[in-house]
Design an enzyme around this catalytic site. Structure first.
Site, PDB file in Angstrom:
ATOM      1  N   ALA A 323       0.833  -1.203   0.000  1.00 27.84           N
ATOM      2  CA  ALA A 323       0.000   0.000   0.000  1.00 27.84           C
ATOM      3  C   ALA A 323       0.866   1.251   0.000  1.00 27.84           C
ATOM      4  CB  ALA A 323      -0.913  -0.004   1.219  1.00 27.84           C
ATOM      5  N   ALA A 327       5.621   2.963   5.516  1.00 30.21           N
ATOM      6  CA  ALA A 327       5.443   1.629   6.086  1.00 30.21           C
ATOM      7  C   ALA A 327       5.313   1.710   7.604  1.00 30.21           C
ATOM      8  CB  ALA A 327       6.621   0.733   5.701  1.00 30.21           C
ATOM      9  N   GLY A 328       4.365   0.973   8.145  1.00 26.46           N
ATOM     10  CA  GLY A 328       4.146   0.987   9.584  1.00 26.46           C
ATOM     11  C   GLY A 328       5.184   0.181  10.341  1.00 26.46           C
ATOM     12  N   LEU A 329       5.315   0.488  11.632  1.00 27.71           N
ATOM     13  CA  LEU A 329       6.245  -0.229  12.490  1.00 27.71           C
ATOM     14  C   LEU A 329       5.629  -1.478  13.090  1.00 27.71           C
ATOM     15  CD1 LEU A 329       7.824   2.803  14.417  1.00 27.71           C
ATOM     16  CD2 LEU A 329       8.715   1.615  12.395  1.00 27.71           C
ATOM     17  N   ASP A 379     -13.702   0.617  11.110  1.00 27.22           N
ATOM     18  CA  ASP A 379     -14.026  -0.759  11.491  1.00 27.22           C
ATOM     19  C   ASP A 379     -13.085  -1.715  10.750  1.00 27.22           C
ATOM     20  OD1 ASP A 379     -15.322  -2.907  12.639  1.00 27.22           O
ATOM     21  OD2 ASP A 379     -17.035  -2.852  11.279  1.00 27.22           O
TER      22      ASP A 379
END
Length: 579
Positions: A323, A327-329, A379
């Protein structure tokens, strides 16, 4: 030694018992679901808002309780792994008869899937054993009269609504019903009724939709060539009487009311498929799985989503890819560009700045699932052993997942199987949204809404924790929505403190700082990065950076006096009627 005939007869008897256990478990679940939903009317009329929220949470737990009970009863009858694959195929084939004679066919299919999935730890997801595809084509309409009031238009608009609202369950609780009808009809004439078209009928769903401190009637005005949706919103005044608070007459406002960032309505009805069919006429852009979620059937919503997903795969040919965004941790996030969701997998290892565990992350997501999301928290659907076609996953994405989440994926020649993931509506990350060629007015709007989002989440008793703007998204309606939950906590769990004043740059190192301590004055350093955005946020919402604001909100929450978060703008309200 038993003969094949006697063995077959024994299997049929056992399959019949299992079918009855599953059916009875579903009936008990649906009955409890309806009892809790029915309770919303009395709770609303008594002004018991906290009890309405508790009822909503309790209803979410009913499914899991009945599922666990059914699985336990089945284990009393047999050991699932000792039965042949053919046994389970025949069980499903025999269950068709049960479904054909049932009025909640689609929900019962999902319950059946849940039972078989639990028995085999979700390792046997195929249409031979489960109802991956529906057992039959649903043709809503046969039971429509059970859920829809229809009033043919052969008199005045006021008289027509007077007849329709007589059917609503509030009875003598209306504050001034005739005045409300006059206000309602005047607004409808000015906003929704096309003067060049002749109204043929007006339709309103019989079930009342309850959420928090408001109740909604959903309907539409049908003319010769089209229809106009509307939602009538009612509240309770200080004297305990019902009054008309708002009219929503545009699809955007109604769509937000049924949005993916809101808690589920309490709505009691024996024919949910007919309710969803009507809602889909009102909101044709909403998918069926979204509408099932909105009325509290979140487990069937997962089934409906999966069916929509595999249908989309058949009609598309693009590739799954990482995506866009930072980038998430904690989460590895990917998407299919042609589909409107993102897929989130918990990473094997978290970034150094993260002190949470995998189980804590799951707990945070469960907390948001059952909480009042006030239109500001997305959600999610949680899946185990989710299958992706191998040829649709880009090599770059597969390499990335094997690098950061190898413990959650298994690669076969034809599939990539993800042991655990979350699925969430796709939005534009706020940091990317701000990189667009926006006007000053557009920037002001979204930064102001970011502040509103943080305040409304806090007023729902949730402290967002990591408030970096990359953890917020912008929906297609332009609303700012929070979607990163790994550091959320309840508001009472935080100790909001003033930032100590000192000329010593190392003074903070010598202070006793507990993990629960929060210094609002520091928020400006990490919510939004660039100075122009910081200045705008501080201009629109200076109190966010003041300790006193957060402490006062904690006290209001403790006393049950948190600010109300309405799902519509003040423009929709009847100001003269607000108590």
């Amino acid at each position: 030694m038993s003969s094949p005939a006697s063995s077959s007869s024994a299997n049929q008897a056992l399959q019949q018992q299992l079918s009855e256990i599953i059916l009875q478990g579903f009936e008990q679940y649906f009955s409890q679901h309806q009892i809790i939903s029915h309770s919303a009317s009395a709770l609303f009329l008594r002004g018991q808002w906290q009890q309405i929220q508790l009822a909503s949470k309790a209803r979410l737990n009913v499914y899991e309780q009945q599922l666990a009970s059914v699985v336990s009863h089945i284990y009393d009858k047999l050991n699932p792994v000792l039965q042949t694959n053919q046994f389970w195929i025949e069980l499903k084939q025999g269950f068709y008869e049960v479904l054909n004679n049932h009025s909640q066919t689609e929900l019962l299919e999902s319950f059946y899937n849940s039972v078989i999935g639990r028995l085999f730890h979700h390792n046997k997801i195929n249409d031979q054993l489960l109802f991956v595809l529906p057992s039959r084509c649903y043709l809503p309409g046969q039971l429509r009269d059970k859920v829809v009031h229809t009033q043919h238009f052969n008199q005045s608009l006021n008289q027509t609504f007077d007849l329709l609202l007589k059917e609503v369950e509030f009875g003598e609780k209306w504050c001034s019903k005739s005045v409300d009808i006059e206000l309602l009809c005047a607004r409808l004439r000015s906003q929704t009724v096309n003067q060049t078209s002749t109204i043929s009928r007006i339709e309103i769903l019989k079930p009342v939709f309850y959420r928090n401190h408001y109740a909604c009637l959903i309907g539409r005005i049908c003319t010769e060539c089209d229809s106009q949706p509307f939602v009538i919103v009612m509240m309770l005044n200080e004297q305990g009487h019902v009054y008309l608070d708002a009219l929503l007459s545009d699809t955007d406002s109604i769509s937000v009311l049924f949005g993916f960032a809101r808690s589920y309505f309490l709505m009691a009805c024996d024919c949910p498929a007919e309710v969803v069919a009507f809602l889909h006429q009102v909101l044709p852009d909403k998918k069926h799985y979204e509408l099932y979620s909105s009325i509290g059937f979140h487990k069937h919503s997962k089934t409906a989503f999966y069916r929509d997903f595999i249908r989309h795969l058949e009609l598309s040919n693009d590739m799954f890819e990482q995506a866009p965004g930072i980038a998430g941790l904690v989460m590895a996030v990917f998407h299919l560009p042609s589909y409107d969701v993102v897929f989130k997998i918990i990473r094997d290892q978290f970034g150094d700045s993260k002190s949470v565990t995998r189980e804590q992350v799951k707990h945070c997501y469960r907390t948001i699932k059952i909480h009042d999301r006030v239109g500001r928290m997305a959600d999610t659907h949680e899946f185990n052993h989710f299958h992706l076609p191998r040829h649709r996953v880009s090599e770059q994405l597969l390499s990335y997942l094997q690098q950061v989440a190898a413990g959650s994926i298994r690669v076969t020649p034809n599939e990539i199987i993800i042991s655990h993931l979350y699925i969430e509506r796709r939005m534009t990350p706020l940091n990317l949204y701000l990189q667009r060629n926006l006007s000053d007015s557009q920037i002001d709007t979204v930064i102001n809404d970011l502040g509103n989002c943080i305040k409304e989440i806090a007023s729902a008793d949730i402290f967002p924790g990591d408030m970096l703007h990359k953890n917020f998204g912008v929906s297609r309606h332009g609303r700012v929505i929070f979607y990163d939950y790994d550091e959320i906590s309840l508001m009472p769990e935080k100790n909001f403190r003033e930032l100590p004043q000192s000329s010593d740059p190392f003074a903070m190192d010598s202070l006793s700082i507990a993990p629960s301590d929060v210094f609002p004055q520091q928020f400006e350093h990490f919510i939004v990065g660039q100075q122009p955005y910081k200045s705008r946020l501080k201009y629109f919402h200076p109190e966010l950076f003041q300790c006193e604001f957060w402490q006062q909100l904690q006290q209001k929450l403790k006393k049950g006096r948190a600010p109300s978060v309405l799902p519509y703008s003040d423009n929709c309200r009847f100001v003269s009627k607000n108590p």
